[in-house]
Design a protein around this motif. Structure first.
Motif, PDB file in Angstrom:
ATOM      1  N   ASP A  25       0.812  -1.221   0.000  1.00  0.00           N
ATOM      2  CA  ASP A  25       0.000   0.000   0.000  1.00  0.00           C
ATOM      3  C   ASP A  25       0.846   1.272   0.000  1.00  0.00           C
ATOM      4  O   ASP A  25       0.561   2.207  -0.750  1.00  0.00           O
ATOM      5  N   SER A  26       1.846   1.318   0.863  1.00  0.00           N
ATOM      6  CA  SER A  26       2.586   2.576   0.976  1.00  0.00           C
ATOM      7  C   SER A  26       3.664   2.685  -0.102  1.00  0.00           C
ATOM      8  O   SER A  26       3.736   3.677  -0.818  1.00  0.00           O
ATOM      9  N   TYR A  27       4.484   1.648  -0.177  1.00  0.00           N
ATOM     10  CA  TYR A  27       5.629   1.752  -1.079  1.00  0.00           C
ATOM     11  C   TYR A  27       5.209   1.625  -2.539  1.00  0.00           C
ATOM     12  O   TYR A  27       5.542   2.476  -3.366  1.00  0.00           O
ATOM     13  N   CYS A  28       4.488   0.578  -2.870  1.00  0.00           N
ATOM     14  CA  CYS A  28       4.140   0.356  -4.273  1.00  0.00           C
ATOM     15  C   CYS A  28       3.032   1.282  -4.763  1.00  0.00           C
ATOM     16  O   CYS A  28       3.183   1.960  -5.772  1.00  0.00           O
ATOM     17  N   ASP A  29       1.913   1.272  -4.030  1.00  0.00           N
ATOM     18  CA  ASP A  29       0.771   2.020  -4.559  1.00  0.00           C
ATOM     19  C   ASP A  29       0.974   3.527  -4.494  1.00  0.00           C
ATOM     20  O   ASP A  29       0.437   4.269  -5.311  1.00  0.00           O
ATOM     21  N   TRP A  30       1.749   3.970  -3.558  1.00  0.00           N
ATOM     22  CA  TRP A  30       1.950   5.411  -3.438  1.00  0.00           C
ATOM     23  C   TRP A  30       3.358   5.862  -3.776  1.00  0.00           C
ATOM     24  O   TRP A  30       3.559   6.628  -4.706  1.00  0.00           O
ATOM     25  N   TYR A  31       4.311   5.385  -3.009  1.00  0.00           N
ATOM     26  CA  TYR A  31       5.623   6.014  -3.145  1.00  0.00           C
ATOM     27  C   TYR A  31       6.224   5.856  -4.543  1.00  0.00           C
ATOM     28  O   TYR A  31       6.735   6.810  -5.115  1.00  0.00           O
ATOM     29  N   ILE A  32       6.139   4.646  -5.071  1.00  0.00           N
ATOM     30  CA  ILE A  32       6.703   4.455  -6.416  1.00  0.00           C
ATOM     31  C   ILE A  32       6.037   5.393  -7.413  1.00  0.00           C
ATOM     32  O   ILE A  32       6.700   6.032  -8.236  1.00  0.00           O
ATOM     33  N   GLU A  33       4.743   5.501  -7.316  1.00  0.00           N
ATOM     34  CA  GLU A  33       4.026   6.392  -8.223  1.00  0.00           C
ATOM     35  C   GLU A  33       4.482   7.836  -8.035  1.00  0.00           C
ATOM     36  O   GLU A  33       4.611   8.592  -8.992  1.00  0.00           O
ATOM     37  N   LEU A  34       4.726   8.182  -6.783  1.00  0.00           N
ATOM     38  CA  LEU A  34       5.127   9.555  -6.480  1.00  0.00           C
ATOM     39  C   LEU A  34       6.489   9.908  -7.064  1.00  0.00           C
ATOM     40  O   LEU A  34       6.768  11.069  -7.368  1.00  0.00           O
ATOM     41  N   THR A  35       7.344   8.897  -7.179  1.00  0.00           N
ATOM     42  CA  THR A  35       8.699   9.198  -7.664  1.00  0.00           C
ATOM     43  C   THR A  35       8.769   9.275  -9.184  1.00  0.00           C
ATOM     44  O   THR A  35       9.745   9.774  -9.732  1.00  0.00           O
ATOM     45  N   LYS A  36       7.761   8.763  -9.845  1.00  0.00           N
ATOM     46  CA  LYS A  36       7.841   8.685 -11.306  1.00  0.00           C
ATOM     47  C   LYS A  36       8.078  10.033 -11.985  1.00  0.00           C
ATOM     48  O   LYS A  36       8.926  10.117 -12.882  1.00  0.00           O
ATOM     49  N   PRO A  37       7.356  11.063 -11.558  1.00  0.00           N
ATOM     50  CA  PRO A  37       7.640  12.355 -12.217  1.00  0.00           C
ATOM     51  C   PRO A  37       9.107  12.767 -12.068  1.00  0.00           C
ATOM     52  O   PRO A  37       9.708  13.263 -13.004  1.00  0.00           O
ATOM     53  N   ARG A  38       9.687  12.548 -10.913  1.00  0.00           N
ATOM     54  CA  ARG A  38      11.086  12.920 -10.715  1.00  0.00           C
ATOM     55  C   ARG A  38      11.998  12.045 -11.574  1.00  0.00           C
ATOM     56  O   ARG A  38      12.936  12.532 -12.206  1.00  0.00           O
ATOM     57  N   LEU A  39      11.737  10.760 -11.571  1.00  0.00           N
ATOM     58  CA  LEU A  39      12.597   9.840 -12.317  1.00  0.00           C
ATOM     59  C   LEU A  39      12.535  10.110 -13.810  1.00  0.00           C
ATOM     60  O   LEU A  39      13.525   9.945 -14.525  1.00  0.00           O
ATOM     61  N   ASN A  40      11.361  10.527 -14.270  1.00  0.00           N
ATOM     62  CA  ASN A  40      11.210  10.766 -15.694  1.00  0.00           C
ATOM     63  C   ASN A  40      11.500  12.205 -16.083  1.00  0.00           C
ATOM     64  O   ASN A  40      11.439  12.550 -17.250  1.00  0.00           O
ATOM     65  N   GLY A  41      11.792  13.028 -15.083  1.00  0.00           N
ATOM     66  CA  GLY A  41      12.032  14.435 -15.375  1.00  0.00           C
ATOM     67  C   GLY A  41      13.471  14.705 -15.796  1.00  0.00           C
ATOM     68  O   GLY A  41      14.268  13.795 -15.991  1.00  0.00           O
ATOM     69  N   ASP A  42      13.794  15.983 -15.918  1.00  0.00           N
ATOM     70  CA  ASP A  42      15.116  16.361 -16.409  1.00  0.00           C
ATOM     71  C   ASP A  42      16.054  16.781 -15.292  1.00  0.00           C
ATOM     72  O   ASP A  42      17.253  16.935 -15.497  1.00  0.00           O
ATOM     73  N   ASP A  43      15.493  16.989 -14.115  1.00  0.00           N
ATOM     74  CA  ASP A  43      16.307  17.458 -13.006  1.00  0.00           C
ATOM     75  C   ASP A  43      17.142  16.301 -12.461  1.00  0.00           C
ATOM     76  O   ASP A  43      16.621  15.383 -11.826  1.00  0.00           O
ATOM     77  N   GLN A  44      18.442  16.346 -12.704  1.00  0.00           N
ATOM     78  CA  GLN A  44      19.311  15.234 -12.337  1.00  0.00           C
ATOM     79  C   GLN A  44      19.349  14.995 -10.825  1.00  0.00           C
ATOM     80  O   GLN A  44      19.346  13.853 -10.366  1.00  0.00           O
ATOM     81  N   ASP A  45      19.386  16.080 -10.069  1.00  0.00           N
ATOM     82  CA  ASP A  45      19.420  15.929  -8.611  1.00  0.00           C
ATOM     83  C   ASP A  45      18.159  15.264  -8.096  1.00  0.00           C
ATOM     84  O   ASP A  45      18.198  14.389  -7.235  1.00  0.00           O
ATOM     85  N   ALA A  46      17.052  15.707  -8.642  1.00  0.00           N
ATOM     86  CA  ALA A  46      15.773  15.141  -8.229  1.00  0.00           C
ATOM     87  C   ALA A  46      15.727  13.653  -8.585  1.00  0.00           C
ATOM     88  O   ALA A  46      15.265  12.819  -7.808  1.00  0.00           O
ATOM     89  N   LYS A  47      16.236  13.355  -9.750  1.00  0.00           N
ATOM     90  CA  LYS A  47      16.276  11.985 -10.217  1.00  0.00           C
ATOM     91  C   LYS A  47      17.063  11.109  -9.248  1.00  0.00           C
ATOM     92  O   LYS A  47      16.612  10.043  -8.820  1.00  0.00           O
ATOM     93  N   LEU A  48      18.244  11.601  -8.916  1.00  0.00           N
ATOM     94  CA  LEU A  48      19.105  10.856  -8.001  1.00  0.00           C
ATOM     95  C   LEU A  48      18.463  10.723  -6.626  1.00  0.00           C
ATOM     96  O   LEU A  48      18.514   9.669  -5.999  1.00  0.00           O
ATOM     97  N   GLY A  49      17.866  11.831  -6.195  1.00  0.00           N
ATOM     98  CA  GLY A  49      17.220  11.818  -4.890  1.00  0.00           C
ATOM     99  C   GLY A  49      16.169  10.736  -4.809  1.00  0.00           C
ATOM    100  O   GLY A  49      16.116   9.954  -3.848  1.00  0.00           O
ATOM    101  N   ALA A  50      15.340  10.680  -5.815  1.00  0.00           N
ATOM    102  CA  ALA A  50      14.264   9.686  -5.827  1.00  0.00           C
ATOM    103  C   ALA A  50      14.843   8.266  -5.834  1.00  0.00           C
ATOM    104  O   ALA A  50      14.388   7.383  -5.108  1.00  0.00           O
ATOM    105  N   GLN A  51      15.845   8.072  -6.654  1.00  0.00           N
ATOM    106  CA  GLN A  51      16.490   6.758  -6.715  1.00  0.00           C
ATOM    107  C   GLN A  51      17.014   6.320  -5.363  1.00  0.00           C
ATOM    108  O   GLN A  51      16.863   5.179  -4.946  1.00  0.00           O
ATOM    109  N   LYS A  52      17.677   7.285  -4.724  1.00  0.00           N
ATOM    110  CA  LYS A  52      18.296   6.946  -3.452  1.00  0.00           C
ATOM    111  C   LYS A  52      17.266   6.536  -2.404  1.00  0.00           C
ATOM    112  O   LYS A  52      17.455   5.564  -1.675  1.00  0.00           O
TER     113      LYS A  52
END
Length: 872
Positions: A639-666
């Motif tokens: 519920d928390s990690y898959c249904d919400w958190y992963i979805e929440l990180t997608k914009p960052r992961l798919n965006g252009d901001d490298q720091d944000a991308k790394l942050g989400a990954q970490k």
RNA sequence: GGAGGCUUAGCUCAGCUGGUCAGAGCGCAUGCUUCACACGCAUGAGGUCGGCGGUUCGAGCCCGCCAGUCUCCACCA
């Protein structure tokens, strides 16, 4: 990067992972003075048995505990081993011989035992291998067998020790005899079942011809062994008969009529036939009145000493005798009478009470300490109610018949002297009589009850009676995990044995679980054919799925029904984790697991949730609430990690901001790794497999440190703030679903709120999760609400231009409905808060929570009212 | 005869020391070819927590009684 398949296949993983653990020696517990020991001994399964769900349950619980403790830094030892299972194993080998037209007597003792050892060697590894497929992290270097040398030495020591103390004796008593297994049984090995029967009233003529007595019995065939008739001394109907004799019909034996308090005047005729050799009560009465003992049944329950009935089986004899009594005019009447019949717990034949010379353990002195340690809390049962069951049994325990007329087992170390009659009991095999020195001695052919050796298991496995370093370090053990059905057989006997030999309880906690039943709630058994094979479940769904199924959905000490569908659900869970990992890995460009410096609101939310999870799971595990702990992890991941958190990180992961991308990954990687670690004791295989594929330090997950609560990662304020965003998203989704707007149909989302910063920062994922084409966060109410769908929460008023779907009248109606609901809620809470008693007596936190509720309700009402006004 | 367990959504069960406790899984309904997963996603329907009393500011949660159900112990021949 490794490309992972879309679905998780346990078959590709489990064996490989287990081999890796084995190779690395991670199951082996070292005696590390720097560490605290944590020890569990396995309830040894029958050496030739097969794993059934009951084992799977038991072993999974133990494996979760031992893995948990190991990861917490204990030197965690799980001692594995198997039990020789005297009767069970001997029966199996005899059955095999029967197939060849042989009996054990045809072979003789030695050859027969060779056969059993062969059998043991052939099938003994099977269950061990099955334990491995389950994932059991036993220290296989320390595997024991109840008949190996170490255990044999312990058995010998305890037997002689108790004998020397007078706590083991040989005597003639009524014991439970199984005519099929042809051996004595202990009381615990008899199961009573109610069976329909008859109550035969039989006429016994007085010897002097002055009349008769009528006795009532459920076992007419035993009359051949009658040596008296008893009446109650206060029974005026019969006082004049006491001292007289009567004639036993069919046998024509003259037997006395005695008076004994044992007889219940109300029951039957008040006259009881006395069969001292075949009834425990009659035996006692017989001793008191010096009645003759006539044995009329042999080891196979065939008639002996019974004249013309000799050789008849007990049931045939009953028919014949009843007929003869009837023909002879001795049968007065027959009543229907249901009564409890004892049956053998192994073969379920009717057990026969028979007077016999057997070895016994004197229980009263031993029970004392066994009672004390439980009453004093030195040994705790989980759940506690089982301590009552244990104590009740211990209070009333009778002497334990330990000799078995079998060949497979620990032979009793007693030698009888043919010359002087002395019994030599010795730690070493005796060659001569210790009293007269005669070499004309013969060893007692009987073996000990299987449970005699299992009773020593917690210390015999560690090398006792030698003072081994293992014993020194790992004893006493910590937790004993077993089903409630063997508390008497095993737990009780381990406790008194340990108290007598070690003076220390064998474990501080007895963790009791229930039985696994079939979907109808029936006991699983081979004969009923309703058993589920755990190996098949592992094959189909994976060991992790089976383990998780068994661990969840039940509470300690209670039975559970087994549903294959639940295995499927847990397999799905494993797959969910697998795919979450795939997602993380396909976005991963880092090779180190560390948190970023800058954390977004949603990062803090998930980290804070994780932190709470860690705290709760640890607490639950410490309280043996494994099922609750497992469910919490399940719901966090799904519920928390898959249904919400992963979805929440997608914009960052798919965006252009490298720091944000790394942050989400970490954060993704960090939380995933922590969660896998938490989950590992429950689902060891998949967590290890994934962990190995992720960036990590250390060799294997199974010896990583178990996560600990961290004050630094608690973000209660952020958690709450993010929950308000979630609430907004949910409200929008619900609203859209209600109006049947497909996700593909995007709409602009205007959010009117005071907490603009919170919503502003979530703009990207808001648009994704609330299906918005554009997000506008504002403090102002839009000027014109025409054509806007409104969604209201306590923190926000949201508007979506979906003109074609909007019906103002309906909108108003709906909001009024919501308003009423909110008002009701507010009234309820205010009512509570208006109660002086509540405010003054309830804990502060509870009152504060109520006030918070009131505030929220007020806010919601305000929002709703404003919207309503605007709409109108 | 004694002891104990269970009775919570259609099914199977969780609910820790009484105060977000009315939950989960499966099932059901509706809608989704959303770039980890249909072994999926979203949304939703569904329970006066066996009955009756009591304690308490407040009770599935504590106490008593009753009903149904299961188990263990004892075992009157």
């Amino acid at each position: 990067m490794k490309e992972l398949p879309k679905t998780y296949d346990p078959k590709q993983v489990e064996k490989k992972i287990y081999d890796m653990w084995m190779k690395g020696g991670y199951f082996h517990a070292e005696r590390d003075p720097e560490k605290k020991p944590f020890t569990i001994v396995i309830p040894p399964p029958n050496v030739t048995g097969q794993l059934h769900l009951g084992h799977a349950f038991d072993e999974t619980l133990q494996d979760v505990l031992i893995r948990y403790k190991r990861m917490q830094g204990y030197s965690a030892l799980w001692v594995p081993g198997v039990d020789h299972a005297g009767i069970a194993t001997q029966i199996k080998v005899e059955e095999k011989l029967r197939g060849e037209g042989l009996t054990r007597f045809d072979l003789g003792r030695e050859k027969f035992l060779d056969e059993v050892w062969d059998w043991k060697n052939k099938f003994g590894d099977r269950i061990v291998e099955q334990l491995k497929t389950l994932g059991c992290s036993c220290d296989w270097d320390r595997e024991r067998f109840t008949m190996d040398e170490v255990c044999a030495k312990a058995v010998r020591e305890v037997f002689v020790n108790l004998y020397e103390k007078g706590l083991i004796y040989k005597g003639k008593r009524i014991i439970n005899w199984c005519p099929h297994c042809t051996t004595a049984l202990s009381d615990a090995e008899v199961e009573y079942t109610e069976k329909p029967g008859h109550f035969w009233h039989i006429r016994y003529p007085l010897s002097d011809g002055s009349g008769e007595v009528i006795v009532a019995t459920t076992r007419p065939e035993t009359m051949l062994g009658d040596t008296g008739v008893a009446v109650n001394p206060n029974d005026e109907r019969y006082t004049h008969l006491v001292g007289k004799t009567c004639i036993l019909p069919l046998v024509n034996r003259e037997i006395p009529i005695v008076a004994d308090e044992y007889v219940d005047m109300e029951f039957g005729t008040g006259c009881v036939k006395m069969t001292p050799c075949h009834d425990p009560n009659d035996f006692e009465v017989g001793l008191r009145h010096d009645l003759e003992q006539v044995l009329v049944l042999d080891g196979e329950a065939k008639i002996i000493n019974g004249g013309k009935y000799n050789g008849l089986d007990r049931y045939e004899a009953r028919k014949a005798i009843v007929k003869d009594l009837e023909d002879g005019g001795y049968l007065v009447k027959v009543e229907e009478h249901a009564h409890n019949v004892g049956t053998c717990y192994r073969c379920h034949s009717d057990v026969e009470p028979i007077a016999s010379d057997q070895w016994f353990v004197k229980m009263q002195p031993l029970a004392k300490e066994a009672i004390r340690v439980v009453e004093d809390g030195e040994v705790k049962f989980v759940p506690d109610r089982f301590s009552k069951i244990y104590l009740n049994w211990m209070y009333n325990v009778r002497d334990w018949c330990i000799s078995r007329q079998l060949w497979w087992g620990h032979q009793i170390p007693a030698w009888y002297c043919a010359d002087c009659g002395h019994t030599t009991v010795s730690r070493e095999d005796a060659a001569v009589c210790e009293k007269c020195g005669s070499s004309n001695i013969e060893r007692d052919p009987d073996v000990l009850d299987t449970w005699f050796s299992s009773a020593l298991w917690p210390f015999s496995t560690l090398g006792w009676p030698e003072k081994t370093p293992d014993l020194e370090y790992f004893y006493p053990t910590d937790v004993l995990v077993t089903g409630y059905d063997i508390i008497f057989f095993w737990v009780a006997r381990m406790i008194f044995s340990a108290m007598e030999q070690m003076k220390v309880p064998p474990f501080h906690t007895v963790f009791i679980h229930g039985l696994i039943r079939d979907p109808q709630g029936k006991k699983m058994s081979k004969s009923a054919g309703n058993g589920v094979d755990p190996i098949e479940m592992i094959d189909r769904f994976g060991a992790d799925a089976l383990r998780f199924n068994i661990i969840t959905g039940n509470s300690p000490g209670n039975d559970m029904r087994f549903y294959v569908e639940r295995c499927e659900a847990m397999r799905n869970f494993a797959n969910k984790i697998w795919n979450a990992t795939r997602f993380v890995m396909m976005n991963l460009t880092i090779d180190k697991n560390e948190l970023p410096e800058k954390l977004e609101l949603e990062d803090k939310w998930i980290l804070s949730k994780l932190n709470t999870l860690i705290k709760e799971v640890t607490e639950n595990l410490d309280k043996y609430e494994l099922g609750i702990a497992a469910e919490k992890i399940y719901s966090f991941i799904w519920d928390s990690y898959c249904d919400w958190y992963i979805e929440l990180t997608k914009p960052r992961l798919n965006g252009d901001d490298q720091d944000a991308k790394l942050g989400a990954q970490k954060v993704l990687l960090y939380v995933l790794t922590e969660t896998l670690t938490l989950l590992h004791p429950f689902m060891p295989f998949i967590t290890e497999e994934i962990w190995q594929a992720l960036p990590h330090e250390g060799e294997v997950l199974m010896i990583q440190k178990y996560p600990e609560y961290s004050e630094k990662l608690a973000y209660p304020a952020e958690e709450e703030n993010f929950e308000t965003v979630m609430a907004a998203i949910r409200a929008v989704r619900a609203r859209r679903a209600e109006m049947n707007v497909p996700p593909s149909k995007k709409a602009k989302l205007i959010i009117e709120t005071d907490k603009t910063d919170i919503f502003e920062s979530g703009r990207a994922y808001l648009s994704k999760l609330a299906y918005a084409s554009d997000v506008e966060v504002t403090k102002e109410t839009p000027e014109n609400l025409d054509g806007l769908v409104t969604v209201v929460t306590d923190e926000a008023k949201m508007y979506m231009p979906l003109a074609e779907l909007v019906d103002i009248a309906k909108e108003i109606e709906r909001i009024e409905k919501e308003l009423k609901k909110a008002n009701d809620e507010l009234a309820r809470v205010q009512n509570k808060l208006a109660n002086e008693n509540f405010v003054s007596r309830a804990p502060e936190a509870v009152v504060a929570a109520e006030r918070d509720k009131a505030d929220k309700a007020n806010a919601l009402i305000e929002n709703l009212e404003e919207t309503l006004k605007a709409l109108k």
